[in-house]
Scaffold this motif. Sequence first.
Motif, PDB file in Angstrom:
ATOM      1  N   LEU A 163       0.839  -1.189   0.000  1.00  0.00           N
ATOM      2  CA  LEU A 163       0.000   0.000   0.000  1.00  0.00           C
ATOM      3  C   LEU A 163       0.878   1.244   0.000  1.00  0.00           C
ATOM      4  CD1 LEU A 163      -2.616  -0.949   2.729  1.00  0.00           C
ATOM      5  CD2 LEU A 163      -3.137  -0.481   0.341  1.00  0.00           C
ATOM      6  N   PRO A 164       0.479   2.285  -0.710  1.00  0.00           N
ATOM      7  CA  PRO A 164       1.297   3.501  -0.715  1.00  0.00           C
ATOM      8  C   PRO A 164       1.317   4.198   0.643  1.00  0.00           C
ATOM      9  CG  PRO A 164      -0.624   3.746  -2.157  1.00  0.00           C
ATOM     10  CD  PRO A 164      -0.658   2.372  -1.607  1.00  0.00           C
ATOM     11  N   LYS A 165       2.512   4.627   1.020  1.00  0.00           N
ATOM     12  CA  LYS A 165       2.739   5.416   2.236  1.00  0.00           C
ATOM     13  C   LYS A 165       2.037   4.833   3.451  1.00  0.00           C
ATOM     14  CE  LYS A 165       4.129   9.660   0.056  1.00  0.00           C
ATOM     15  NZ  LYS A 165       4.073  11.119   0.043  1.00  0.00           N
ATOM     16  N   THR A 166       2.242   3.525   3.638  1.00  0.00           N
ATOM     17  CA  THR A 166       1.596   2.824   4.751  1.00  0.00           C
ATOM     18  C   THR A 166       2.607   1.934   5.456  1.00  0.00           C
ATOM     19  OG1 THR A 166      -0.469   2.786   3.505  1.00  0.00           O
ATOM     20  CG2 THR A 166      -0.325   1.308   5.370  1.00  0.00           C
ATOM     21  N   THR A 167       2.487   1.870   6.762  1.00  0.00           N
ATOM     22  CA  THR A 167       3.300   0.965   7.569  1.00  0.00           C
ATOM     23  C   THR A 167       2.373   0.006   8.306  1.00  0.00           C
ATOM     24  OG1 THR A 167       3.229   2.349   9.537  1.00  0.00           O
ATOM     25  CG2 THR A 167       5.002   2.791   7.958  1.00  0.00           C
ATOM     26  N   GLN A 168       2.951  -0.996   8.953  1.00  0.00           N
ATOM     27  CA  GLN A 168       2.153  -1.909   9.757  1.00  0.00           C
ATOM     28  C   GLN A 168       1.447  -1.146  10.880  1.00  0.00           C
ATOM     29  OE1 GLN A 168       1.775  -5.638   9.530  1.00  0.00           O
ATOM     30  NE2 GLN A 168       0.064  -4.706  10.591  1.00  0.00           N
ATOM     31  N   ALA A 169       2.137  -0.177  11.471  1.00  0.00           N
ATOM     32  CA  ALA A 169       1.527   0.612  12.554  1.00  0.00           C
ATOM     33  C   ALA A 169       0.308   1.383  12.046  1.00  0.00           C
ATOM     34  CB  ALA A 169       2.560   1.567  13.151  1.00  0.00           C
ATOM     35  N   ASP A 170       0.404   1.935  10.817  1.00  0.00           N
ATOM     36  CA  ASP A 170      -0.740   2.643  10.242  1.00  0.00           C
ATOM     37  C   ASP A 170      -1.936   1.713  10.087  1.00  0.00           C
ATOM     38  OD1 ASP A 170       0.763   4.983   9.936  1.00  0.00           O
ATOM     39  OD2 ASP A 170       1.405   4.438   7.912  1.00  0.00           O
ATOM     40  N   ALA A 171      -1.671   0.506   9.593  1.00  0.00           N
ATOM     41  CA  ALA A 171      -2.752  -0.451   9.372  1.00  0.00           C
ATOM     42  C   ALA A 171      -3.419  -0.831  10.690  1.00  0.00           C
ATOM     43  CB  ALA A 171      -2.218  -1.696   8.666  1.00  0.00           C
ATOM     44  N   ARG A 172      -2.633  -0.901  11.785  1.00  0.00           N
ATOM     45  CA  ARG A 172      -3.194  -1.270  13.084  1.00  0.00           C
ATOM     46  C   ARG A 172      -4.028  -0.138  13.679  1.00  0.00           C
ATOM     47  NH1 ARG A 172       2.071  -3.079  14.712  1.00  0.00           N
ATOM     48  NH2 ARG A 172       2.311  -5.283  14.238  1.00  0.00           N
ATOM     49  N   SER A 173      -3.634   1.105  13.393  1.00  0.00           N
ATOM     50  CA  SER A 173      -4.317   2.230  14.040  1.00  0.00           C
ATOM     51  C   SER A 173      -5.510   2.700  13.209  1.00  0.00           C
ATOM     52  CB  SER A 173      -3.344   3.374  14.313  1.00  0.00           C
ATOM     53  OG  SER A 173      -2.723   3.779  13.104  1.00  0.00           O
ATOM     54  N   ASN A 174      -5.250   3.565  12.247  1.00  0.00           N
ATOM     55  CA  ASN A 174      -6.373   4.115  11.486  1.00  0.00           C
ATOM     56  C   ASN A 174      -6.395   3.674  10.041  1.00  0.00           C
ATOM     57  OD1 ASN A 174      -4.037   5.522  11.484  1.00  0.00           O
ATOM     58  ND2 ASN A 174      -4.908   7.554  11.672  1.00  0.00           N
ATOM     59  N   GLY A 175      -5.538   2.748   9.667  1.00  0.00           N
ATOM     60  CA  GLY A 175      -5.570   2.236   8.293  1.00  0.00           C
ATOM     61  C   GLY A 175      -5.188   3.284   7.274  1.00  0.00           C
ATOM     62  N   THR A 176      -5.646   3.104   6.059  1.00  0.00           N
ATOM     63  CA  THR A 176      -5.371   4.048   4.982  1.00  0.00           C
ATOM     64  C   THR A 176      -6.709   4.553   4.459  1.00  0.00           C
ATOM     65  OG1 THR A 176      -5.215   2.124   3.572  1.00  0.00           O
ATOM     66  CG2 THR A 176      -3.153   3.146   4.218  1.00  0.00           C
ATOM     67  N   PRO A 177      -7.224   5.615   5.063  1.00  0.00           N
ATOM     68  CA  PRO A 177      -8.580   6.066   4.735  1.00  0.00           C
ATOM     69  C   PRO A 177      -8.773   6.495   3.283  1.00  0.00           C
ATOM     70  CG  PRO A 177      -7.434   7.663   6.121  1.00  0.00           C
ATOM     71  CD  PRO A 177      -6.569   6.450   6.047  1.00  0.00           C
ATOM     72  N   THR A 178      -7.688   6.785   2.574  1.00  0.00           N
ATOM     73  CA  THR A 178      -7.845   7.212   1.181  1.00  0.00           C
ATOM     74  C   THR A 178      -7.977   6.026   0.229  1.00  0.00           C
ATOM     75  OG1 THR A 178      -5.451   7.294   0.874  1.00  0.00           O
ATOM     76  CG2 THR A 178      -6.540   9.329   1.575  1.00  0.00           C
ATOM     77  N   ASN A 190      -1.267 -14.361   1.757  1.00  0.00           N
ATOM     78  CA  ASN A 190       0.068 -14.937   1.638  1.00  0.00           C
ATOM     79  C   ASN A 190       0.282 -15.909   2.796  1.00  0.00           C
ATOM     80  OD1 ASN A 190       2.781 -15.568   1.704  1.00  0.00           O
ATOM     81  ND2 ASN A 190       3.482 -13.498   1.300  1.00  0.00           N
ATOM     82  N   PRO A 191       0.275 -17.215   2.529  1.00  0.00           N
ATOM     83  CA  PRO A 191       0.435 -18.185   3.613  1.00  0.00           C
ATOM     84  C   PRO A 191       1.888 -18.416   4.026  1.00  0.00           C
ATOM     85  CG  PRO A 191       0.140 -19.339   1.544  1.00  0.00           C
ATOM     86  CD  PRO A 191       0.040 -17.862   1.239  1.00  0.00           C
ATOM     87  N   LEU A 192       2.841 -17.782   3.336  1.00  0.00           N
ATOM     88  CA  LEU A 192       4.252 -18.081   3.564  1.00  0.00           C
ATOM     89  C   LEU A 192       4.946 -17.108   4.515  1.00  0.00           C
ATOM     90  CD1 LEU A 192       5.329 -19.036  -0.067  1.00  0.00           C
ATOM     91  CD2 LEU A 192       4.618 -20.548   1.786  1.00  0.00           C
ATOM     92  N   TYR A 193       4.720 -15.804   4.343  1.00  0.00           N
ATOM     93  CA  TYR A 193       5.435 -14.804   5.126  1.00  0.00           C
ATOM     94  C   TYR A 193       4.739 -13.470   4.919  1.00  0.00           C
ATOM     95  CZ  TYR A 193       7.223 -13.704   0.511  1.00  0.00           C
ATOM     96  OH  TYR A 193       7.299 -13.383  -0.820  1.00  0.00           O
ATOM     97  N   GLY A 194       5.219 -12.442   5.588  1.00  0.00           N
ATOM     98  CA  GLY A 194       4.718 -11.100   5.311  1.00  0.00           C
ATOM     99  C   GLY A 194       4.198 -10.396   6.534  1.00  0.00           C
ATOM    100  N   SER A 195       3.643  -9.236   6.290  1.00  0.00           N
ATOM    101  CA  SER A 195       3.242  -8.334   7.359  1.00  0.00           C
ATOM    102  C   SER A 195       1.873  -7.760   7.019  1.00  0.00           C
ATOM    103  CB  SER A 195       4.279  -7.206   7.458  1.00  0.00           C
ATOM    104  OG  SER A 195       3.830  -6.166   8.255  1.00  0.00           O
ATOM    105  N   TRP A 196       0.863  -8.256   7.689  1.00  0.00           N
ATOM    106  CA  TRP A 196      -0.455  -7.669   7.505  1.00  0.00           C
ATOM    107  C   TRP A 196      -1.278  -7.886   8.750  1.00  0.00           C
ATOM    108  CZ3 TRP A 196      -2.446  -4.121   4.664  1.00  0.00           C
ATOM    109  CH2 TRP A 196      -3.801  -3.828   4.868  1.00  0.00           C
ATOM    110  N   GLN A 197      -1.735  -6.807   9.342  1.00  0.00           N
ATOM    111  CA  GLN A 197      -2.649  -6.910  10.458  1.00  0.00           C
ATOM    112  C   GLN A 197      -3.419  -5.595  10.538  1.00  0.00           C
ATOM    113  OE1 GLN A 197      -0.887  -7.814  14.224  1.00  0.00           O
ATOM    114  NE2 GLN A 197      -2.718  -7.311  15.375  1.00  0.00           N
ATOM    115  N   GLY A 198      -4.680  -5.642  10.227  1.00  0.00           N
ATOM    116  CA  GLY A 198      -5.511  -4.451  10.311  1.00  0.00           C
ATOM    117  C   GLY A 198      -6.221  -4.395  11.654  1.00  0.00           C
TER     118      GLY A 198
END
Length: 201
Positions: A163-178, A190-198
């Motif tokens: 996602l553009p201009k987004t970090t894991q912390a952003d996704a946890r807090s207020n996401g990407t409202p745009t 992705n069942p193998l690896y990665g970083s995603w938690q909303g």
Amino acid sequence: MVSLDADEAIFDNSLDQLENEYLGLGYVAERWAAWETRGAAKEVPGAIDFINHVLDSGGKIAVITNGDAALEEAARGNLVRLGMRDDRRRVCILGRRVLDTQTGNPDEWQRYGYKNDKDRRRRLISEGNAVGCWSKDLDGSARASWNRPHQFVLGIGDNVLDLPKTTQADARSNGTPTLVFGKDYFLIPNPLYGSWQGNAP
């Protein structure tokens, strides 16, 4: 213009993961480069059909990957092997360069407010300044196509950093409202690896 991640969004690298597990290894950069060059990845189901549909409809694809920039041609060869119609005027593949990283380019990161290693490449494409899009241009047609502003209308990836201009912390807090999931952006599990938690409901 559609922005696509490569690994686990287009390429299914589970065989490489299996081989590493068998050897008791985690991520090893040299093994990853050899895997990419080997061209053994399968397709994430539907990915190549989707790319070809975008191309057939007159659209353009920017594959923005955090694989090393030295492997861009290997990635293109793998896409063609899997059935993508190769057209450098409408398919750009950009891997990570040192200047894309915060360590390698701190002033630009501060100036433009980058939050992840793909933000710089997205900006260069949108401004028409992504020289990597025409680095192997033989007749000037790729440069003529990419050396102008572009607007991203859709993003597809498997990781919050797609996602553009987004970090894991952003996704946890207020996401990407745009950005609206299912409209502006699609997430491939992705069942193998990665970083995603909303945010949890």
